[in-house]
Design a protein around this motif. Structure first.
Motif, PDB file in Angstrom:
ATOM      1  N   GLY A  45      74.751-107.152  23.684  1.00 55.30           N
ATOM      2  CA  GLY A  45      74.480-105.919  24.328  1.00 55.30           C
ATOM      3  C   GLY A  45      75.623-104.748  24.341  1.00 55.30           C
ATOM      4  N   VAL A  46      75.510-103.890  25.418  1.00 55.12           N
ATOM      5  CA  VAL A  46      76.214-102.875  25.383  1.00 55.12           C
ATOM      6  C   VAL A  46      77.704-103.346  25.839  1.00 55.12           C
ATOM      7  CG1 VAL A  46      76.664-100.666  26.337  1.00 55.12           C
ATOM      8  CG2 VAL A  46      74.193-101.666  26.001  1.00 55.12           C
ATOM      9  N   LEU A  47      78.756-102.987  24.982  1.00 54.83           N
ATOM     10  CA  LEU A  47      80.148-103.203  25.390  1.00 54.83           C
ATOM     11  C   LEU A  47      80.670-101.788  25.897  1.00 54.83           C
ATOM     12  CD1 LEU A  47      81.228-105.570  22.424  1.00 54.83           C
ATOM     13  CD2 LEU A  47      80.839-106.018  24.799  1.00 54.83           C
ATOM     14  N   SER A  48      80.355-101.816  27.044  1.00 61.86           N
ATOM     15  CA  SER A  48      80.811-100.270  27.599  1.00 61.86           C
ATOM     16  C   SER A  48      82.344 -99.704  27.422  1.00 61.86           C
ATOM     17  CB  SER A  48      80.612-100.049  29.168  1.00 61.86           C
ATOM     18  OG  SER A  48      80.806 -98.965  29.742  1.00 61.86           O
ATOM     19  N   GLY A  49      82.540 -98.572  26.808  1.00 61.83           N
ATOM     20  CA  GLY A  49      83.882 -98.133  26.945  1.00 61.83           C
ATOM     21  C   GLY A  49      84.711 -98.739  25.908  1.00 61.83           C
ATOM     22  N   ASN A  50      84.471 -99.613  24.970  1.00 63.49           N
ATOM     23  CA  ASN A  50      85.183-100.152  24.022  1.00 63.49           C
ATOM     24  C   ASN A  50      84.429 -99.694  22.543  1.00 63.49           C
ATOM     25  OD1 ASN A  50      86.904-101.630  22.445  1.00 63.49           O
ATOM     26  ND2 ASN A  50      86.280-103.789  23.215  1.00 63.49           N
ATOM     27  N   PRO A  51      84.841 -98.730  21.920  1.00 64.38           N
ATOM     28  CA  PRO A  51      84.217 -98.536  20.657  1.00 64.38           C
ATOM     29  C   PRO A  51      84.642 -99.378  19.565  1.00 64.38           C
ATOM     30  CG  PRO A  51      86.137 -97.045  21.111  1.00 64.38           C
ATOM     31  CD  PRO A  51      85.743 -97.679  22.519  1.00 64.38           C
ATOM     32  N   MET A  52      85.930-100.214  19.863  1.00 61.17           N
ATOM     33  CA  MET A  52      85.897-101.103  18.880  1.00 61.17           C
ATOM     34  C   MET A  52      85.072-102.249  18.366  1.00 61.17           C
ATOM     35  SD  MET A  52      90.071-102.209  19.689  1.00 61.17           S
ATOM     36  CE  MET A  52      89.900-102.252  21.508  1.00 61.17           C
ATOM     37  N   TYR A  53      83.885-102.330  19.141  1.00 57.57           N
ATOM     38  CA  TYR A  53      82.742-103.085  18.829  1.00 57.57           C
ATOM     39  C   TYR A  53      82.374-102.676  17.516  1.00 57.57           C
ATOM     40  CZ  TYR A  53      78.427-105.736  19.493  1.00 57.57           C
ATOM     41  OH  TYR A  53      77.410-106.548  19.415  1.00 57.57           O
ATOM     42  N   ALA A  54      82.266-101.430  17.002  1.00 57.99           N
ATOM     43  CA  ALA A  54      81.742-101.019  15.790  1.00 57.99           C
ATOM     44  C   ALA A  54      82.951-101.183  14.665  1.00 57.99           C
ATOM     45  CB  ALA A  54      80.904 -99.716  15.748  1.00 57.99           C
ATOM     46  N   ARG A  87      90.279-102.530  13.857  1.00 52.91           N
ATOM     47  CA  ARG A  87      90.794-103.226  15.140  1.00 52.91           C
ATOM     48  C   ARG A  87      92.218-103.182  15.024  1.00 52.91           C
ATOM     49  NH1 ARG A  87      86.238-106.344  14.687  1.00 52.91           N
ATOM     50  NH2 ARG A  87      87.318-108.075  14.481  1.00 52.91           N
ATOM     51  N   LEU A  88      92.780-103.878  13.979  1.00 55.37           N
ATOM     52  CA  LEU A  88      94.327-104.091  13.982  1.00 55.37           C
ATOM     53  C   LEU A  88      94.875-102.983  14.171  1.00 55.37           C
ATOM     54  CD1 LEU A  88      94.617-106.716  10.958  1.00 55.37           C
ATOM     55  CD2 LEU A  88      95.282-107.183  13.469  1.00 55.37           C
ATOM     56  N   THR A 102      98.856-116.300  23.483  1.00 56.71           N
ATOM     57  CA  THR A 102      98.122-116.137  24.626  1.00 56.71           C
ATOM     58  C   THR A 102      97.408-114.868  24.845  1.00 56.71           C
ATOM     59  OG1 THR A 102     100.178-115.340  25.656  1.00 56.71           O
ATOM     60  CG2 THR A 102      99.553-117.794  26.126  1.00 56.71           C
ATOM     61  N   LEU A 103      97.708-114.045  23.964  1.00 56.38           N
ATOM     62  CA  LEU A 103      97.126-112.754  23.959  1.00 56.38           C
ATOM     63  C   LEU A 103      95.906-112.591  22.986  1.00 56.38           C
ATOM     64  CD1 LEU A 103      99.962-109.772  24.277  1.00 56.38           C
ATOM     65  CD2 LEU A 103      97.692-110.235  25.920  1.00 56.38           C
ATOM     66  N   ALA A 104      95.990-113.622  22.136  1.00 54.46           N
ATOM     67  CA  ALA A 104      94.973-113.571  20.885  1.00 54.46           C
ATOM     68  C   ALA A 104      93.680-113.289  21.042  1.00 54.46           C
ATOM     69  CB  ALA A 104      95.240-115.152  20.236  1.00 54.46           C
ATOM     70  N   LEU A 105      92.870-113.811  22.239  1.00 56.34           N
ATOM     71  CA  LEU A 105      91.656-113.799  22.246  1.00 56.34           C
ATOM     72  C   LEU A 105      91.389-112.413  23.104  1.00 56.34           C
ATOM     73  CD1 LEU A 105      90.001-117.244  22.940  1.00 56.34           C
ATOM     74  CD2 LEU A 105      90.058-116.016  20.784  1.00 56.34           C
ATOM     75  N   VAL A 106      92.161-112.088  23.782  1.00 53.29           N
ATOM     76  CA  VAL A 106      91.944-110.930  24.789  1.00 53.29           C
ATOM     77  C   VAL A 106      92.490-109.413  23.789  1.00 53.29           C
ATOM     78  CG1 VAL A 106      91.862-111.997  26.865  1.00 53.29           C
ATOM     79  CG2 VAL A 106      94.144-111.107  26.001  1.00 53.29           C
ATOM     80  N   SER A 107      92.755-109.610  22.505  1.00 58.25           N
ATOM     81  CA  SER A 107      93.425-108.430  21.962  1.00 58.25           C
ATOM     82  C   SER A 107      92.536-107.901  21.464  1.00 58.25           C
ATOM     83  CB  SER A 107      94.445-109.288  21.058  1.00 58.25           C
ATOM     84  OG  SER A 107      93.581-109.745  19.937  1.00 58.25           O
ATOM     85  N   ASN A 108      91.357-108.090  21.328  1.00 58.59           N
ATOM     86  CA  ASN A 108      90.414-107.179  20.592  1.00 58.59           C
ATOM     87  C   ASN A 108      90.534-107.198  19.229  1.00 58.59           C
ATOM     88  OD1 ASN A 108      88.229-105.591  22.456  1.00 58.59           O
ATOM     89  ND2 ASN A 108      90.270-105.737  23.502  1.00 58.59           N
ATOM     90  N   VAL A 109      91.485-108.085  18.371  1.00 58.35           N
ATOM     91  CA  VAL A 109      91.468-108.254  17.292  1.00 58.35           C
ATOM     92  C   VAL A 109      90.549-109.250  16.609  1.00 58.35           C
ATOM     93  CG1 VAL A 109      93.091-108.569  15.276  1.00 58.35           C
ATOM     94  CG2 VAL A 109      93.761-107.184  17.004  1.00 58.35           C
TER      95      VAL A 109
END
Length: 629
Positions: A253-262, A268-269, A342-349
């Motif tokens: 769905g819509v990942l509001s405010g996060n253009p890294m989705y595309a 992303r790195l 511990t940051l891996a999954l929330v890093s958006n990478v």
């Protein structure tokens, strides 16, 4: 100094001191109310109203009562909210007390972790104290829904402790590892990003046995790694529960405010190399703090800049330093590894998520900072050698430690007060981020009923900064409708409905409210057919959302269909959507139908849920003869 060293080496006093300090610094959260996400997750959440519904919590996503597709699955955390509701109702003090106790327990775990791996007593005590008072933890502790981080770390600590016990008690190693697997499963069911904890545990065990592993080679590595297959077992029930509850492993769905989705992995790195400086600022300074980070206050595009270069070099330097320190300073290697793991999954990478940065996400990774800064203070003070260090070194080290603790404790106690209520939190957000449209919108929502003129000014300021800001448009349409500006509200809502992104999928309570408000404007213009179509859409997008259902009921009444409104509101109560507004509107519908006794009962029910709900009190008092208590 000798006496202080004996104190640090004591078996119990150091962790009791750290726990006491954690409780003292966060004691002022007990006076806080429900703030920000506490409202949709606790106040307006029908799923936590009855312990009889607890099994259903394991068959639904965390946000499913409001919005599907986020892939947040935290049933154990939601279960604790149901227990709190059974004990306290909607009195916030009990919820905040639970958070405080969990944070105190996690502080003790930090001390135990370091002592377990034979860190110096001074270092373990300093790290526990830093963790106890760090300001970046305020969102996780002072905001009730931040409990997901606290609970996940607590159960992760159970996993870690059980694993160490298995190493020490070889006769019952299997039982201890089974308990570790249970702790790991509980951690994952509390917060998704806890899935990485076994990697941090593996790193700690490898570093502990590093000399033997380098001596014996691959057989030693395999002997250390093989028991970790125990921690694969929890993935079977965890994956099964996620599949049954229809929660995927990636947001949709819509990942509001996060253009890294595309963006691609490489993009992303590059993006997160620059954003990572925000992580380091938060753990080093702990100021300023904000409840929301997105493309309005971060650069979320893959462009090379000084921030990108510095962030990339800093990450590379940390990794290189960790590798170089593995033989002489394994604790530093562990700290760096723990930070990145511990940051891996929330890093958006690895995978893009709902937003770019969250202060609450740093709750567990901040253990790495606490270890690193304590190691530096101990080395500076010369507290690691057998011979007394020079007095000036001890004085400088103690002075820096005191400045650090006092500044962190002061910042934390001050920040806790910002989470007292929405208006205070969003006012502080506005001070720290005046160009962001969100604080204006949230402040407008907080004062929409008490000061509509100020609310309108806030909405206009938000839209001046972002003309298409969804929440501001929605709030302004609500305000226009409340003030009788029907044409303006209808124009805004019609434009929003026409421009709805195709990826929006039910359930989405915000879009449910858009359709419900649009139905009300159509009903006021006598457009029955289109109004009913919009009501149907609203109920599809917000089937258990109180504001959406309330607006649908008002639209039915406007259309001259009070029986349909009554049916809708009673269905909401049957689904557990028991809020003051639902009760009040049901009472109003019954009163319109000439059933004052039933109406009064629902006005009373609304006041039991919220004694300060003025519309229900006024309606009830009008029904009572003069002088009736």
């Amino acid at each position: 100094m000798v006496n202080i060293q004996k104190f640090a080496a004591h078996r119990h006093w150091p962790w009791l001191l750290a726990v006491g300090l954690a409780a003292l610094v966060y004691a002022n959260t007990l006076n806080n109310g429900f703030t920000y996400d506490d409202t949709p997750i606790i106040v307006n959440n029908p799923t936590i109203r009855s312990l009889a519904d607890v099994p259903r919590l394991f068959l639904a996503g965390y946000w499913d009562h409001r919005q599907a597709g986020l892939s947040n699955y935290r049933p154990l955390f939601t279960f604790t909210l149901a227990v709190d509701y059974a004990l306290w109702g909607l009195r916030p003090v009990g919820y905040h007390l639970t958070n405080l106790l969990l944070h105190a327990a996690n502080t003790a775990w930090v001390w135990w972790l370091l002592r377990c791996y034979r860190a110096a007593p001074w270092l373990a005590l300093l790290a526990a104290l830093v963790f106890a008072v760090h300001p970046v933890h305020t969102e996780a502790v002072a905001n009730v829904v931040g409990r997901a981080e606290l609970l996940g770390m607590c159960f992760g600590g159970l996993m870690w402790w059980s694993w160490v016990q298995a190493r020490r008690d070889t006769e019952r190693a299997g039982w201890w590892r089974a308990l570790a697997a249970v702790g790991y499963l509980a951690a994952m069911l509390s917060k998704e990003n806890m899935v990485v904890l076994p990697a941090a545990l593996w790193l700690a065990e490898v570093l502990r046995a590093r000399h033997r592993l380098w001596r014996v080679g691959w057989s030693g590595w395999w002997a250390t790694t093989r028991p970790f297959f125990w921690l694969v077992i929890p993935w079977l029930p965890y994956t099964g529960l996620r599949l049954v509850s229809q929660q995927g492993f990636q947001p949709t769905g819509v990942l509001s405010g996060n253009p890294m989705y595309a963006q691609t992995l490489w993009e992303r790195l590059v993006t997160m190399a620059g954003v990572s400086l925000e992580w380091y600022r938060l753990v080093f300074l702990g100021f300023p703090l904000k409840p929301w980070y997105d493309a309005h206050n971060l650069v979320l595009t893959p462009v090379w800049s000084w921030r990108t270069v510095v962030g990339g070099l800093l990450a590379a330097g940390l990794v290189a330093g960790a590798v170089a320190a593995a033989r002489r300073f394994p604790l530093l290697t562990f700290a760096v590894g723990f930070w990145f793991i511990t940051l891996a999954l929330v890093s958006n990478v690895v995978v893009p998520i709902w937003t770019a940065v969250g202060e609450r996400w740093l709750y567990v990774p901040s253990v790495a900072y606490a270890i690193a800064v304590s190691w530096a203070l101990v080395r500076l003070g010369g507290w690691t050698g057998r011979q007394p260090a020079a007095a000036w070194r001890v004085s400088v080290s103690v002075g820096l430690a005191l400045v650090l603790f006092i500044s962190y404790a002061y910042g934390t106690s001050r920040r806790n007060l910002d989470w007292q209520h929405d208006r205070r939190l969003f006012s502080r957000f506005l001070e720290t981020d005046p160009q962001h449209p969100l604080p204006y919108t949230l402040l407008a929502q907080a004062c929409q009923t008490t000061d509509p003129a100020q609310a309108r000014a806030y909405y206009e300021q938000a839209l001046a900064r972002a003309p298409d800001f969804f929440l501001a448009l929605l709030g302004l349409a609500q305000l226009d409708l409340r003030e009788g500006r029907i044409e303006a509200a209808q124009a805004t809502l019609a434009r929003m409905v026409a421009g709805k992104p195709p990826e929006v999928v039910p359930t989405d309570a915000d879009w449910g409210l858009v359709h419900a408000l649009y139905a009300r404007t159509l009903a006021l213009h006598g457009d029955t057919t289109r109004a009913l179509e919009q009501i149907a859409e609203a109920r599809r997008y917000g089937p258990r959302d109180s504001p959406t259902l309330t607006s649908c009921a008002i639209a039915y009444v406007t259309l001259g269909q009070p029986a349909e409104a009554e049916t809708l509101l009673r269905e909401a109560l049957n689904m557990g959507v028991d809020t003051p507004t639902i009760r009040f509107n049901l009472g109003a519908v019954l009163l319109r139908q000439g059933r004052p006794d039933e109406a009064e009962r629902h006005f009373e029910a609304a006041l039991r849920l919220d004694p300060a709900f003025a519309p229900a009190r006024l309606a009830r008092d009008k029904l009572r003869p003069a002088g009736t208590p």
